[in-house]
Design an enzyme around this catalytic site. Structure first.
Site, mmCIF file in Angstrom:
data_model
loop_
_atom_site.group_PDB
_atom_site.id
_atom_site.type_symbol
_atom_site.label_atom_id
_atom_site.label_comp_id
_atom_site.label_asym_id
_atom_site.label_seq_id
_atom_site.Cartn_x
_atom_site.Cartn_y
_atom_site.Cartn_z
ATOM 1 N N GLY A 94 26.865 86.766 11.674
ATOM 2 C CA GLY A 94 25.877 86.436 11.945
ATOM 3 C C GLY A 94 24.770 85.440 10.541
ATOM 4 N N LEU A 95 24.721 85.771 9.520
ATOM 5 C CA LEU A 95 24.161 85.015 8.764
ATOM 6 C C LEU A 95 23.914 83.678 8.468
ATOM 7 C CD1 LEU A 95 25.025 87.410 7.206
ATOM 8 C CD2 LEU A 95 25.457 86.309 4.934
ATOM 9 N N THR A 97 23.867 82.562 11.417
ATOM 10 C CA THR A 97 23.289 82.045 12.933
ATOM 11 C C THR A 97 21.451 82.315 12.789
ATOM 12 O OG1 THR A 97 24.451 82.763 14.154
ATOM 13 C CG2 THR A 97 22.383 82.892 15.063
ATOM 14 N N TYR A 125 28.008 74.031 15.456
ATOM 15 C CA TYR A 125 26.583 73.780 15.373
ATOM 16 C C TYR A 125 26.399 73.684 16.986
ATOM 17 C CZ TYR A 125 25.967 72.954 10.845
ATOM 18 O OH TYR A 125 25.885 73.442 9.317
ATOM 19 N N PHE A 402 24.249 62.737 4.205
ATOM 20 C CA PHE A 402 23.432 63.886 3.725
ATOM 21 C C PHE A 402 23.985 65.258 3.618
ATOM 22 C CE2 PHE A 402 20.939 65.406 8.031
ATOM 23 C CZ PHE A 402 21.592 64.351 8.444
#
Ligand SMILES: CC(C)(COP(=O)(O)OP(=O)(O)OC[C@H]1O[C@@H](n2cnc3c(N)ncnc32)[C@H](O)[C@@H]1OP(=O)(O)O)[C@@H](O)C(=O)NCCC(=O)NCCS
Length: 402
Positions: A94-95, A97, A125, A402
């Site tokens: 969950g980092l 998220t 994403y 990018f």
């Protein structure tokens, strides 16, 4: 409990090195770091610390401010999200998220109407409301082919730019034409420093050229040779950046690149899907399409503002938008009857915010999205109206990595 922190300036190099490691790149060197550092905007680099060793970062992401061109000629403030990574021993907890939620809220608070990124993998994403909003194709044009059709556009003058002048000349040309086409974005100075200065300083062979049209400089190309020691007849010239205001400038720059002696082909990635190269060549198979893929993943943060920026004339459509992360975006909007606005009425069509992003710049028509189940149809007659309202004259394309 995951705590996302805004990183201090003295933590940025560690954050960059962490990101680089997550994409299996090496750390910054003392020579490369000043270039890489330039893309960090104060207050926008995020990090999560290791709960066992708080001195160590285990996740990071950042964003810089830009502007995005939308159909009809308007442009919107955009958060350009980049350098996202979670240390391999801390993934799937969950980092990401936590960072994405923090980052999108921060961007919305800054007044950015959209966020965009390039996705390393396509399954990451969508769950956060990002949808594919522009695409591109890879091409390889062989030099040994039949050449240009007699009636193909020629464009104006092309002049080469010395390596030492590239960073003085090209940014101004790009700025002039960056927002000509939906999907285009502006580049901050830090982008040039990070993305091109490395090539300018490091590439053994670098060719840069600017096209001058009737109104001045309106296009440029940058290309490198991956391996100058390869066979002269085979080695490809690789285009790293090519922007042109119109088909004349496009043709002139491609002609220039293909006229450079002692290469076998000119290759480019993520070119516009509608770049008419094969139409300009005598033998269309001299242009081989080597890949096709997604370019911009777009997250609409402020749906009312994003819809109101679109051209507003046409037969109206009532569209319900659902946004699980920003409930204020959810509602029924009427498009095509003046600037888009929220209404208290039954929708004819419905989609979630990611599927809206897929149609927003004109990449995929609502009818195609409905056929594939991305949009829901309550009134079939509305689909053709939605196609006309959301389909632009040109395919959207960005052209900035990018
Ligand atoms: C991609 C990455 C950032 C994901 O970070 P993470 O902390 O593991 O993501 P989360 O734990 O928040 O995952 C959220 C959800 O997305 C899913 N997910 C995340 N990455 C995924 C992937 N690569 N493929 C499929 N699903 C993925 C997770 O399974 C989870 O689903 P769940 O909620 O149903 O369990 C991390 O794997 C990474 O750093 N990869 C290498 C670098 C990279 O690709 N960076 C992105 C540059 S655009």
């Amino acid at each position: 409990m995951i705590t996302v922190e805004v990183l201090e300036p003295d933590e940025l190099r560690a954050a960059y090195d962490l990101f680089a490691a997550t994409i299996l790149f090496g750390p910054a060197t003392d020579a490369s770091w000043p270039h890489a550092a330039a893309l960090y905007t104060p207050g926008r680099a995020l990090g999560v610390r290791d709960d066992r060793d708080p001195a160590q970062l285990v996740a990071t992401a950042t964003a810089f401010g830009s502007r995005l061109a939308v159909p009809g000629g308007a442009d919107l403030p955009m958060a350009a999200v980049t350098r996202v990574g979670v240390r391999a021993d801390r993934t799937r907890r969950g980092l990401l998220t936590a960072m994405v939620h923090h980052q999108l809220r921060d961007a919305a608070e800054r007044g950015e109407v959209v966020a965009a990124l390039r996705a390393s993998q396509s399954r990451i994403y969508g769950r956060f409301g990002y949808g594919v909003a522009t695409r591109g194709r890879g091409v390889r044009v062989r030099r040994s082919g039949a050449g240009w059709r007699d009636c193909a556009p020629r464009g104006g003058d092309v002049r080469m730019v010395a390596r030492a002048d590239v960073l003085d000349v090209l940014p101004a040309v790009h700025e002039r034409i960056a927002l000509f086409r939906p999907g285009g974005m502006t580049r901050p100075d830090g982008w040039w420093s990070t993305m091109l200065a490395g090539d300018v300083a490091g590439a053994e062979v670098l060719l840069a050229a600017v096209h001058t049209g009737p109104d001045g400089d309106d296009g440029y190309a940058v290309a490198t040779l991956a391996d100058p020691r390869e066979d002269f007849e085979r080695r490809p010239l690789a285009v790293s950046d090519l922007h042109a205001a119109d088909v004349q400038a496009t043709a002139a720059l491609w002609r220039f690149l293909l006229d450079v002696d002692l290469t076998g082909a000119v290759e480019a990635h993520l070119r516009p899907l509608d770049e008419p190269l094969e139409l300009m060549l005598t033998d269309r198979r001299d242009c081989m399409v080597t890949s096709a893929g997604d370019e911009t993943w777009l997250r609409i943060l402020d749906v009312p503002a994003a819809l109101a920026a679109l051209p507003c004339a046409g037969e109206p459509v009532r569209l319900a938008v659902h946004d699980g992360l920003f409930p204020a975006n959810s509602g029924v909007y009427v498009l095509g009857d003046g600037p888009a606005r929220r209404v208290d009425a039954a929708p004819e069509l419905a989609c979630d915010v990611a599927a809206l992003a897929m149609a927003y710049l004109g990449d995929t028509a609502p009818s195609a999205l409905a056929a594939a189940g991305w949009w829901r149809v309550h009134d079939a007659d509305a689909l053709a109206r939605a196609d006309r309202l959301l389909g632009g004259d040109v395919l959207p394309w960005c052209g900035t990595y990018f």
